[in-house]
Design a protein around this motif. Sequence first.
Motif, PDB file in Angstrom:
ATOM      1  N   ALA A 107     -27.288 -43.676  11.049  1.00 18.98           N
ATOM      2  CA  ALA A 107     -27.179 -45.118  10.837  1.00 18.98           C
ATOM      3  C   ALA A 107     -26.387 -45.746  11.977  1.00 18.98           C
ATOM      4  O   ALA A 107     -25.594 -45.089  12.658  1.00 18.98           O
ATOM      5  CB  ALA A 107     -26.512 -45.414   9.501  1.00 18.98           C
ATOM      6  N   VAL A 108     -26.594 -47.035  12.183  1.00 16.87           N
ATOM      7  CA  VAL A 108     -25.834 -47.763  13.199  1.00 16.87           C
ATOM      8  C   VAL A 108     -24.364 -47.806  12.779  1.00 16.87           C
ATOM      9  O   VAL A 108     -24.050 -48.017  11.599  1.00 16.87           O
ATOM     10  CB  VAL A 108     -26.398 -49.182  13.377  1.00 16.87           C
ATOM     11  CG1 VAL A 108     -25.519 -50.007  14.311  1.00 16.87           C
ATOM     12  CG2 VAL A 108     -27.829 -49.112  13.918  1.00 16.87           C
ATOM     13  N   ALA A 109     -23.475 -47.635  13.729  1.00 13.28           N
ATOM     14  CA  ALA A 109     -22.036 -47.592  13.435  1.00 13.28           C
ATOM     15  C   ALA A 109     -21.460 -49.008  13.360  1.00 13.28           C
ATOM     16  O   ALA A 109     -20.735 -49.460  14.246  1.00 13.28           O
ATOM     17  CB  ALA A 109     -21.304 -46.759  14.469  1.00 13.28           C
ATOM     18  N   ASP A 110     -21.817 -49.717  12.289  1.00 18.07           N
ATOM     19  CA  ASP A 110     -21.212 -51.012  11.952  1.00 18.07           C
ATOM     20  C   ASP A 110     -20.281 -50.753  10.778  1.00 18.07           C
ATOM     21  O   ASP A 110     -20.747 -50.476   9.649  1.00 18.07           O
ATOM     22  CB  ASP A 110     -22.277 -52.028  11.542  1.00 18.07           C
ATOM     23  CG  ASP A 110     -23.057 -52.579  12.723  1.00 18.07           C
ATOM     24  OD1 ASP A 110     -22.876 -52.054  13.847  1.00 18.07           O
ATOM     25  OD2 ASP A 110     -23.845 -53.528  12.532  1.00 18.07           O
ATOM     26  N   LEU A 111     -18.967 -50.836  11.010  1.00 23.22           N
ATOM     27  CA  LEU A 111     -17.985 -50.389  10.027  1.00 23.22           C
ATOM     28  C   LEU A 111     -16.813 -51.345   9.976  1.00 23.22           C
ATOM     29  O   LEU A 111     -16.538 -52.068  10.939  1.00 23.22           O
ATOM     30  CB  LEU A 111     -17.468 -48.992  10.397  1.00 23.22           C
ATOM     31  CG  LEU A 111     -18.507 -47.882  10.590  1.00 23.22           C
ATOM     32  CD1 LEU A 111     -17.879 -46.696  11.309  1.00 23.22           C
ATOM     33  CD2 LEU A 111     -19.091 -47.461   9.254  1.00 23.22           C
ATOM     34  N   VAL A 112     -16.096 -51.323   8.851  1.00 25.91           N
ATOM     35  CA  VAL A 112     -14.847 -52.064   8.751  1.00 25.91           C
ATOM     36  C   VAL A 112     -13.819 -51.193   8.036  1.00 25.91           C
ATOM     37  O   VAL A 112     -14.099 -50.602   6.984  1.00 25.91           O
ATOM     38  CB  VAL A 112     -15.030 -53.420   8.038  1.00 25.91           C
ATOM     39  CG1 VAL A 112     -15.656 -53.265   6.666  1.00 25.91           C
ATOM     40  CG2 VAL A 112     -13.702 -54.158   7.922  1.00 25.91           C
ATOM     41  N   ALA A 113     -12.635 -51.098   8.649  1.00 26.25           N
ATOM     42  CA  ALA A 113     -11.494 -50.426   8.025  1.00 26.25           C
ATOM     43  C   ALA A 113     -10.576 -51.499   7.464  1.00 26.25           C
ATOM     44  O   ALA A 113     -10.153 -52.408   8.192  1.00 26.25           O
ATOM     45  CB  ALA A 113     -10.751 -49.570   9.045  1.00 26.25           C
ATOM     46  N   TRP A 114     -10.284 -51.403   6.170  1.00 29.93           N
ATOM     47  CA  TRP A 114      -9.480 -52.403   5.498  1.00 29.93           C
ATOM     48  C   TRP A 114      -7.999 -52.013   5.526  1.00 29.93           C
ATOM     49  O   TRP A 114      -7.653 -50.865   5.790  1.00 29.93           O
ATOM     50  CB  TRP A 114      -9.970 -52.589   4.059  1.00 29.93           C
ATOM     51  CG  TRP A 114     -11.410 -52.984   3.981  1.00 29.93           C
ATOM     52  CD1 TRP A 114     -12.483 -52.165   3.772  1.00 29.93           C
ATOM     53  CD2 TRP A 114     -11.952 -54.295   4.171  1.00 29.93           C
ATOM     54  NE1 TRP A 114     -13.651 -52.867   3.799  1.00 29.93           N
ATOM     55  CE2 TRP A 114     -13.365 -54.187   4.040  1.00 29.93           C
ATOM     56  CE3 TRP A 114     -11.384 -55.544   4.430  1.00 29.93           C
ATOM     57  CZ2 TRP A 114     -14.213 -55.292   4.160  1.00 29.93           C
ATOM     58  CZ3 TRP A 114     -12.232 -56.652   4.548  1.00 29.93           C
ATOM     59  CH2 TRP A 114     -13.617 -56.515   4.413  1.00 29.93           C
ATOM     60  N   SER A 115      -7.152 -52.962   5.210  1.00 27.30           N
ATOM     61  CA  SER A 115      -5.705 -52.746   5.299  1.00 27.30           C
ATOM     62  C   SER A 115      -5.140 -51.974   4.116  1.00 27.30           C
ATOM     63  O   SER A 115      -3.933 -51.700   4.071  1.00 27.30           O
ATOM     64  CB  SER A 115      -4.988 -54.094   5.409  1.00 27.30           C
ATOM     65  OG  SER A 115      -5.328 -54.940   4.317  1.00 27.30           O
ATOM     66  N   ALA A 116      -5.972 -51.616   3.143  1.00 27.84           N
ATOM     67  CA  ALA A 116      -5.552 -50.825   1.987  1.00 27.84           C
ATOM     68  C   ALA A 116      -6.785 -50.156   1.407  1.00 27.84           C
ATOM     69  O   ALA A 116      -7.917 -50.421   1.844  1.00 27.84           O
ATOM     70  CB  ALA A 116      -4.885 -51.711   0.934  1.00 27.84           C
TER      71      ALA A 116
END
Length: 568
Positions: free
Chosen positions: A497-506
């Motif tokens: 898959a395309v590496a479209d990601l989000v890391a959240w603060s918690a």
Amino acid sequence: MLDLLLTDARVRTFDPNRPWAEAVGITGGRIAYVGAAADAPAAKETRRLGGNLLSPGIIDSHNHLLLGFDSDAVSLEGAETLAEVRSRISRLAAERPDLDWVCAENAVYSIVDDRRPNADDLAGLADRPIFVTTYDQHSVWLNDAALTILGIHDGADIAWGRAERDSSGRATGWVTDFYTSAMTSAGLAALQRDIPMYSPERRYKKILGSLDMATRSGITTVVEPQVPVAEIGLFDRALREDRLSSRVIAALFHPVDSAPEFRQELRTAVDDAPRSDRLQFGPIKLYADDVIEPHTAWMLADYANRPGHRGHPSAPIGELTKIVTELDRLGFQTHTHATGDGGVRLALDAIDAAQATNGTRDRRHGIVHVECLDPADLPRFADLGIAAAMQPRHASPDLIEGTWMDNVGQQRWDRAWRVKSLMDSGAHVALSSDWQVGEMDPLVGIYSALTRAGLDGSSSWTPDEIITLDQALFGYTREGAWAWHAEDRLGVIRPGAVADLVAWSADLYRLDPSALLEQRADLTIVGGQIVHDTGATGGEQGEQGLNRVDIAAKTLNPDRSCAGHGHQ
């Protein structure tokens, strides 16, 4: 060797074969590894997320990049009284004598009681014309100088709206049907000639500011739902200047009164438009009706507080079906605004007829807002394979108590924003913000979906339609990908898959809903590139390093306040 390893995370993949993981590896813009942290390959760079949530990037399926914020206008966000409105406009007029027009945005309809605002309400604030848009972009408020310059006092019509007049024929200063008229070719040309706020350069700056905000909010794909053909070039410029920090899907606007030849013009425009993995054109934006607040949405029964009045469809009955059928035949996916239960039924009927006539399958036509849904029409979304593009924040009682609730009437409140009911029926519900009518921050939308309450946490409304955090994230990721035929590559974390990601603060799954509003996107990745980084994630970089995109903070930080509720 991986380009980037994200580890020490709680990874929600939305891949049924591996729903959860600890680490994700990226190579060449694609996901190359998903699994246990201990088994991850070596990487040029490693980010440790401290147990926080990593999810697919947010897909905002209805976000007006073109509206944005204008730095040369004053925002009336939060201005609930006429005195406050006058104070803000007067201040801008005094501080900016260089402006030929004094412009303001985000006025609420309730700024005066029991009537429309008028030109007299703006008297004495400036020796120049004043132009004010409402928060939903469906109406404009003008002072006497503006009415004179535009020729409205002399009886002239304007191409970008309908000027209201009193019983004696005198213009009141209020203009309706603004947004649908302003985005026609004639309307936009006249607006850009008359009003400096709509110059191409200022419109381009709004796009860039909105995109920067999207990236900082964890949004990796934005659907701009209403682009006039004449403004395709603004997005082409952003692509050429490498300013598309998030992917953009641009829907072209089709006025319902356009000649049949216009649909072939759309086909040619889309075929000739620039495209890349960051930009695509193709969906077509239509209107089935208007909005509920000014009693202009089409209802199946009378408005509760206006007997004998049901609003009106945007086109004569049957015309929407002809348009959708022809667009469907030409290979277009449609994205139709419908708020009243009558408007929603018109849109459903049009899509049903188009598919039956053309024999098409899996076109994935969309209906936007779906604010009031008759029970008989609920199963039709799943049956017809329609994507419902809905905004959880719009159902918050702090935005709709009073006007919306009173207009619809309590007997129909159980039809309002039936997100859970549609999901339970098997329909695809792609969640979105409707920026800048609502806040862009997806955490606001998620909080609203989980509570059906205002941002202060009080007075949950229609709680039967509350959904879970997992359902909300699914709606903002997997369902958004499905709605735009991208489920094979977006909205999921799995190898390939395309590496479209989000890391959240918690770890959002471990929080009470009220705590969501205090969180943020710490890391946004689009196609393997880090496009937003708060610096909160722990990093270990190898000698080769990793290419990244630097996105400057050119606009306000994502704002969780909202002047009101409305829709385009």
